[in-house]
Design a protein around this motif. Structure first.
Motif, short mmCIF file in Angstrom:
data_model
loop_
_atom_site.label_atom_id
_atom_site.label_comp_id
_atom_site.label_asym_id
_atom_site.label_seq_id
_atom_site.Cartn_x
_atom_site.Cartn_y
_atom_site.Cartn_z
N SER A 193 43.83 3.97 -11.40
CA SER A 193 42.70 3.13 -10.48
C SER A 193 42.61 1.59 -11.38
O SER A 193 42.38 0.57 -10.95
N GLU A 252 43.18 -2.02 -10.47
CA GLU A 252 41.92 -3.07 -10.51
C GLU A 252 42.23 -4.15 -11.40
O GLU A 252 41.94 -5.26 -11.11
N PRO A 310 45.98 6.30 -7.39
CA PRO A 310 44.66 5.60 -7.69
C PRO A 310 43.96 5.85 -6.43
O PRO A 310 44.71 5.89 -5.20
N LYS A 331 41.05 4.09 -3.43
CA LYS A 331 40.84 2.80 -2.84
C LYS A 331 39.41 2.83 -2.00
O LYS A 331 39.13 3.95 -1.61
#
Length: 274
Positions: free
Chosen positions: A139, A143, A168, A170
């Motif tokens: 993640s 990002e 990851p 969201k």
């Protein structure tokens, strides 16, 4: 490369340094990396019946799970239909998270803490994550890409090693966080070179494969150590991993140096040209 190393749930920087020790030593011996260790920000007690499993206390998690059922996912895995693909398995497992309002707040806090750790050490340019730490690491890469596209913030992580990982996360709706899955997207979510380590006897194998599936398949490599949900430490697997990483990391470093030189040249020339 300098790797930021993130442990799994109920881990710690100290314990993960022991878990990863044989592989880190092998990589160091081959000149493939140096390592710094971090941990989650929430101190936790191990689940009942697992008091001696996770190693010396204190233990930590990246996510605040005080309002959740820690082992609900593991129990639900027992009922996954045989042959279900990784993406469908992940959707089934995360369906229990509806209505848990702490998810987004807990997730943003966890992610920001790791971003802060990276910002504090300008030498970090790669990441290793195990289990929950791998989900956080994945993640973080996503990002960084988002912040680069929106604000031009330089990306720090050039290479990632995921051990028994998960996709990851969201934001979804007002309260939820959900996994990013390959059959719901058009392009790779993670576009940097990645190395995926997992075992065919891992109860969470579907999540590790789902993570692999959202990475750039041209630069993603996988290795099955044949065991369970562990960090491989035996001599045979560690030696093979050293051989594989010895072929992957040098080209990644060369590419990163070229990109750095190009960026430096562009900043010197400026928008008006030479």
């Amino acid at each position: 490369m300098k790797f930021l190393c993130l442990p799994g749930a109920y881990g710690s920087a100290k314990n993960f340094a022991v878990q990863l020790g044989p592989l880190a030593e092998e990589m160091s011996k081959r000149g493939l990396g140096e390592f710094t260790y971090s941990q989650g920000i929430h101190e936790v007690d191990p689940p009942s019946g697992w008091e001696d499993y996770f190693g010396a206390r204190p233990l930590y998690r990246f996510l605040d799970t005080t309002r959740g059922d820690t082992f609900e996912t593991l129990r639900r895995l027992r009922h996954v239909p045989h042959g279900m693909n990784p993406e469908d398995t992940m959707r089934m497992l995360q369906s229990a998270s509806h209505g848990e309002e702490w998810h987004q707040r807990a997730w943003l806090k966890a992610l920001e803490s790791v971003i802060h750790t990276v910002e504090q050490d300008p030498e970090i340019d790669a990441i290793i994550g195990y289990s929950e730490g791998a989900m956080v690491a994945a993640s973080l890469v996503v990002e960084e890409a988002r912040r680069f596209q929106m604000y031009g913030t330089p990306r720090r992580i050039k290479f990632a090693i995921f051990i028994s990982g998960a996709p990851p996360l969201k934001m979804e709706g007002d309260n939820r966080i959900t996994a990013q899955l390959a059959d719901e997207i058009k392009d790779a979510v993670i576009d940097i070179p990645t190395f995926h380590i997992f075992g065919c006897d891992d109860a969470f194998l579907s999540s590790a494969v789902a993570l692999f599936n959202v990475c750039d398949q041209k630069t993603a490599t996988m290795y099955d150590h044949g065991l369970g949900h562990i960090v491989p430490r035996d001599n045979e697997n560690v030696s093979i991993l050293g051989d594989v990483l010895g072929k992957i990391i040098p080209p990644v470093e060369q590419s990163a140096r070229r990109q750095s030189l190009i960026a430096s040249s562009s900043s010197l020339i400026g928008p008006g040209g030479g």
